[in-house]
Design a protein around this motif. Structure first.
Motif, PDB file in Angstrom:
ATOM      1  N   PHE A 171     -67.713 100.598  36.806  1.00 17.25           N
ATOM      2  CA  PHE A 171     -68.255 101.188  37.819  1.00 17.25           C
ATOM      3  C   PHE A 171     -69.944 101.451  37.663  1.00 17.25           C
ATOM      4  N   LYS A 172     -70.635 101.699  38.915  1.00 14.55           N
ATOM      5  CA  LYS A 172     -71.829 101.740  38.885  1.00 14.55           C
ATOM      6  C   LYS A 172     -72.251 103.024  37.938  1.00 14.55           C
ATOM      7  N   ASN A 173     -71.678 103.959  38.020  1.00 14.97           N
ATOM      8  CA  ASN A 173     -71.913 105.122  36.897  1.00 14.97           C
ATOM      9  C   ASN A 173     -70.749 105.793  36.537  1.00 14.97           C
ATOM     10  N   LYS A 174     -70.864 106.712  35.465  1.00 12.39           N
ATOM     11  CA  LYS A 174     -69.647 107.375  34.983  1.00 12.39           C
ATOM     12  C   LYS A 174     -69.187 108.149  36.110  1.00 12.39           C
ATOM     13  N   ASN A 175     -69.960 108.779  36.998  1.00 14.15           N
ATOM     14  CA  ASN A 175     -69.040 109.682  38.015  1.00 14.15           C
ATOM     15  C   ASN A 175     -68.243 108.906  39.025  1.00 14.15           C
ATOM     16  N   SER A 176     -68.534 107.750  39.095  1.00 10.62           N
ATOM     17  CA  SER A 176     -67.759 106.876  40.181  1.00 10.62           C
ATOM     18  C   SER A 176     -66.729 106.434  39.459  1.00 10.62           C
ATOM     19  N   ALA A 177     -66.389 106.640  38.273  1.00  9.87           N
ATOM     20  CA  ALA A 177     -65.182 105.655  37.534  1.00  9.87           C
ATOM     21  C   ALA A 177     -63.869 106.263  37.899  1.00  9.87           C
ATOM     22  N   LYS A 178     -62.829 105.471  37.933  1.00  7.33           N
ATOM     23  CA  LYS A 178     -61.533 105.736  38.456  1.00  7.33           C
ATOM     24  C   LYS A 178     -60.372 105.528  37.486  1.00  7.33           C
ATOM     25  N   SER A 179     -59.165 105.962  37.830  1.00  8.80           N
ATOM     26  CA  SER A 179     -58.106 105.903  37.032  1.00  8.80           C
ATOM     27  C   SER A 179     -56.797 105.350  38.242  1.00  8.80           C
ATOM     28  N   ILE A 180     -55.879 104.766  37.525  1.00  8.91           N
ATOM     29  CA  ILE A 180     -54.637 104.327  38.426  1.00  8.91           C
ATOM     30  C   ILE A 180     -53.682 105.528  37.862  1.00  8.91           C
ATOM     31  N   LEU A 181     -53.234 106.332  39.093  1.00 12.34           N
ATOM     32  CA  LEU A 181     -52.274 107.425  38.763  1.00 12.34           C
ATOM     33  C   LEU A 181     -50.956 106.752  39.375  1.00 12.34           C
ATOM     34  N   ILE A 182     -50.022 106.995  38.732  1.00 12.89           N
ATOM     35  CA  ILE A 182     -48.670 106.739  39.213  1.00 12.89           C
ATOM     36  C   ILE A 182     -47.794 107.786  39.192  1.00 12.89           C
ATOM     37  N   LEU A 183     -47.182 107.962  40.356  1.00  9.25           N
ATOM     38  CA  LEU A 183     -46.383 109.155  40.675  1.00  9.25           C
ATOM     39  C   LEU A 183     -45.120 108.861  41.435  1.00  9.25           C
ATOM     40  N   GLN A 184     -43.959 109.533  41.093  1.00  5.89           N
ATOM     41  CA  GLN A 184     -42.706 109.341  41.569  1.00  5.89           C
ATOM     42  C   GLN A 184     -42.418 110.461  42.398  1.00  5.89           C
ATOM     43  N   LYS A 185     -41.909 110.181  43.380  1.00 12.67           N
ATOM     44  CA  LYS A 185     -41.436 111.450  44.427  1.00 12.67           C
ATOM     45  C   LYS A 185     -39.941 112.012  43.884  1.00 12.67           C
ATOM     46  N   LYS A 186     -39.807 113.279  43.724  1.00 13.06           N
ATOM     47  CA  LYS A 186     -38.800 113.913  43.250  1.00 13.06           C
ATOM     48  C   LYS A 186     -37.489 113.519  44.050  1.00 13.06           C
ATOM     49  N   GLY A 187     -36.312 113.409  43.460  1.00 11.68           N
ATOM     50  CA  GLY A 187     -35.360 113.127  44.464  1.00 11.68           C
ATOM     51  C   GLY A 187     -34.011 113.241  43.511  1.00 11.68           C
ATOM     52  N   GLU A 188     -32.687 113.211  43.947  1.00 10.51           N
ATOM     53  CA  GLU A 188     -31.478 113.302  43.304  1.00 10.51           C
ATOM     54  C   GLU A 188     -31.546 111.817  42.133  1.00 10.51           C
ATOM     55  N   GLY A 189     -31.160 112.657  40.858  1.00 10.47           N
ATOM     56  CA  GLY A 189     -31.016 111.688  39.978  1.00 10.47           C
ATOM     57  C   GLY A 189     -32.496 110.964  39.244  1.00 10.47           C
ATOM     58  N   VAL A 190     -33.410 111.729  40.036  1.00  9.62           N
ATOM     59  CA  VAL A 190     -34.777 111.223  39.362  1.00  9.62           C
ATOM     60  C   VAL A 190     -35.099 111.893  38.066  1.00  9.62           C
ATOM     61  N   GLN A 191     -35.244 111.007  37.167  1.00  6.76           N
ATOM     62  CA  GLN A 191     -35.600 111.975  35.563  1.00  6.76           C
ATOM     63  C   GLN A 191     -37.145 111.618  35.465  1.00  6.76           C
ATOM     64  N   PRO A 192     -37.576 112.660  34.612  1.00  2.76           N
ATOM     65  CA  PRO A 192     -38.957 112.274  34.246  1.00  2.76           C
ATOM     66  C   PRO A 192     -38.942 111.386  32.965  1.00  2.76           C
ATOM     67  N   PRO A 193     -40.109 110.516  32.830  1.00  3.84           N
ATOM     68  CA  PRO A 193     -40.109 109.845  31.592  1.00  3.84           C
ATOM     69  C   PRO A 193     -40.034 110.402  30.245  1.00  3.84           C
ATOM     70  N   LYS A 194     -39.690 110.115  29.237  1.00  3.86           N
ATOM     71  CA  LYS A 194     -39.723 110.808  28.003  1.00  3.86           C
ATOM     72  C   LYS A 194     -41.251 111.624  27.751  1.00  3.86           C
ATOM     73  N   GLN A 195     -42.053 110.618  27.882  1.00  2.00           N
ATOM     74  CA  GLN A 195     -43.663 110.720  27.939  1.00  2.00           C
ATOM     75  C   GLN A 195     -44.075 109.881  29.118  1.00  2.00           C
ATOM     76  N   ALA A 196     -45.219 110.411  29.570  1.00  2.00           N
ATOM     77  CA  ALA A 196     -45.883 109.687  30.546  1.00  2.00           C
ATOM     78  C   ALA A 196     -46.636 108.464  30.121  1.00  2.00           C
ATOM     79  N   LEU A 197     -46.934 107.490  30.731  1.00  2.00           N
ATOM     80  CA  LEU A 197     -47.696 106.489  30.061  1.00  2.00           C
ATOM     81  C   LEU A 197     -49.278 106.661  30.317  1.00  2.00           C
ATOM     82  N   LEU A 198     -49.869 106.883  29.480  1.00  2.00           N
ATOM     83  CA  LEU A 198     -51.229 107.303  29.301  1.00  2.00           C
ATOM     84  C   LEU A 198     -52.180 106.174  28.622  1.00  2.00           C
ATOM     85  N   VAL A 199     -52.782 105.480  29.286  1.00  2.00           N
ATOM     86  CA  VAL A 199     -53.581 104.376  28.776  1.00  2.00           C
ATOM     87  C   VAL A 199     -55.131 104.329  28.986  1.00  2.00           C
ATOM     88  N   ASN A 200     -55.888 104.144  27.936  1.00  2.00           N
ATOM     89  CA  ASN A 200     -57.432 104.104  28.486  1.00  2.00           C
ATOM     90  C   ASN A 200     -57.585 102.480  28.447  1.00  2.00           C
TER      91      ASN A 200
END
Length: 327
Positions: free
Chosen positions: A272-301
Motif C-alpha cells: 500500500f502507498k502508506n501505512k494508513n491505507s493498508a488493509k486486511s482480509i476479514l472472514i466472517l460467517q453469519k450465525k445460524g443453526e448448527g454454526v460453530q465458531p472455530p476453536k480459534q480464529a485464523l489470524l495471519v500476518n
C-alpha cells in the motif's frame, strides 16, 4: 522477442480504445468499454465512425482471436488498460484490488465454501476485477451478482465478465439502497471506505452513526449480512484500523450479535502507498443453526506476497488451521 499474451491483448485494447476515444470524443474508459463490447459481439457497434476508422479497427480486431486466450490473460490485460485509464482520471474510490489479493480471496473462498455450487455477491463490484479473479480461481458452479453505482465502472464490469464468458448479473445502483436479489451463500467485497453521504438512507441501518455521516464500509458489512443465508461466509477487504475508529464499538456489537469471526489476514503494508491505507482480509460467517465458531480464529500476518518461501509457509499454516477447525 516473444510478446506475452497479456501484452498482445493490452496492445489491442489500448490501441483500439485510443482510436475510439478520438473518434467519439469520449473518455478513455468509455472508449475501452466500447471496444470491449465490439470484441465480445464480434462487430463494430458504433455507427458514427468514419470509413477509415472502421477499416483500422476491423484490421486490429481481426488479428486477435479471444478464444485462444485464457480468462486470466484477458482479465489481466483488461485490468492493465483500466488502470491506465484511471491514472488519467483518478477518483479515490476507483482503486483496483491488487491481483495477488484477488487470488488469495479466491483461495479462501475455495477453501471455506464446501458446497459444489453457490451464489456469490459483490455489493461494490467496481470494474469486476476482484469478482472475475475469484471466478477464475474457484472451481465450483457459481452464480454471481455484482452491484455498482458508477455507470462507467459497471459498463467495464459487464464487458470484463463478457470477455471472460462469466455469466454475472449486474445491478447499476447504490449498493446500500434496497437490493432485489435472492440471498447468497457468499459475499466478497473490497469495501468502499469513507463516509456515506446519504443520511436518510443510512437511517435504515443498525450501524448508522449516532451523529453525522455513517461509515459506508460499516453499512456495506450490514447490507451484505442482510443478503447472506445463515451459515454463509463473507470475505471483506477492510482497513487495518476498522476496529479502532470512533464508530467501532457499534460494529463490534453488530458482529457479536450476527456473525462469527473466522479469520483476519493482515496484508503486507508494502503493498500500500502508506501505512494508513493498508488493509486486511476479514472472514466472517453469519450465525445460524448448527454454526460453530472455530476453536480459534485464523489470524495471519502475511509476508510479502511475492516471497514464495514466505507464502508457502503461510499457506501451510492456513491449511493446518482448516484441518484443525474445519475438519
Amino acid at each position: 522477442m516473444k510478446i506475452s499474451p497479456v501484452e498482445q491483448l493490452f496492445t489491442l485494447f489500448n490501441e483500439t480504445a485510443l482510436i475510439l476515444q478520438e473518434e467519439l470524443s469520449c473518455s478513455y474508459l468509455e472508449a475501452l468499454a466500447e471496444t470491449g463490447e465490439n470484441l465480445f459481439q464480434g462487430a463494430i457497434l458504433q455507427e458514427e465512425l468514419s470509413e477509415l476508422t472502421l477499416k483500422r479497427l476491423k484490421k486490429q480486431y481481426e488479428e486477435i482471436h479471444l478464444v485462444k486466450y485464457s480468462n486470466e490473460d484477458i482479465r489481466k490485460a483488461f485490468q492493465l488498460v483500466i488502470l491506465k485509464g484511471m491514472k488519467e482520471n483518478v477518483q479515490p474510490n476507483h482503486q483496483m484490488t491488487p491481483d495477488s489479493v484477488g487470488m488469495l480471496v479466491g483461495y479462501l473462498v475455495e477453501r471455506f465454501m464446501k458446497q459444489p455450487s453457490f451464489r456469490l455477491l459483490d455489493p461494490a463490484v467496481g470494474t469486476g476485477n476482484l469478482l472475475t479473479t475469484v471466478l477464475n480461481h474457484v472451481h465450483k458452479n457459481i452464480t454471481s451478482i455484482g452491484v455498482e453505482i458508477d455507470d462507467i465502472l459497471i459498463k467495464l464490469a459487464y464487458v470484463n465478465a463478457n470477455l471472460q464468458e462469466h455469466p454475472v448479473q449486474l445491478f447499476n445502483q447504490d449498493g446500500l439502497e434496497p437490493l432485489f436479489i435472492d440471498p447468497v451463500e457468499a459475499v466478497i467485497a473490497d469495501l468502499p471506505i469513507g463516509f456515506y453521504p446519504n443520511d436518510i438512507r443510512a437511517e435504515d441501518y443498525q450501524l448508522k452513526a449516532k451523529e453525522g455521516h455513517s461509515y459506508s464500509h460499516h453499512l456495506f458489512i450490514e447490507q451484505s449480512v442482510r443478503h447472506t443465508t445463515p451459515g454463509g461466509y463473507l470475505f471483506f477487504l477492510v482497513p487495518n484500523g476498522l476496529f479502532e475508529s470512533e464508530q467501532a464499538p457499534q460494529l463490534h456489537e453488530f458482529i457479536k450479535e450476527n456473525l462469527i469471526i473466522q479469520g483476519l489476514l493482515q496484508l503486507p503494508t508494502s503493498m500500500f502507498k502508506n501505512k494508513n491505507s493498508a488493509k486486511s482480509i476479514l472472514i466472517l460467517q453469519k450465525k445460524g443453526e448448527g454454526v460453530q465458531p472455530p476453536k480459534q480464529a485464523l489470524l495471519v500476518n502475511l509476508p510479502s506476497l511475492s516471497s514464495a518461501v514466505g507464502m508457502d509457509s503461510i499457506l501451510s499454516k492456513i491449511e493446518k488451521w482448516f484441518q484443525e477447525n474445519k475438519g
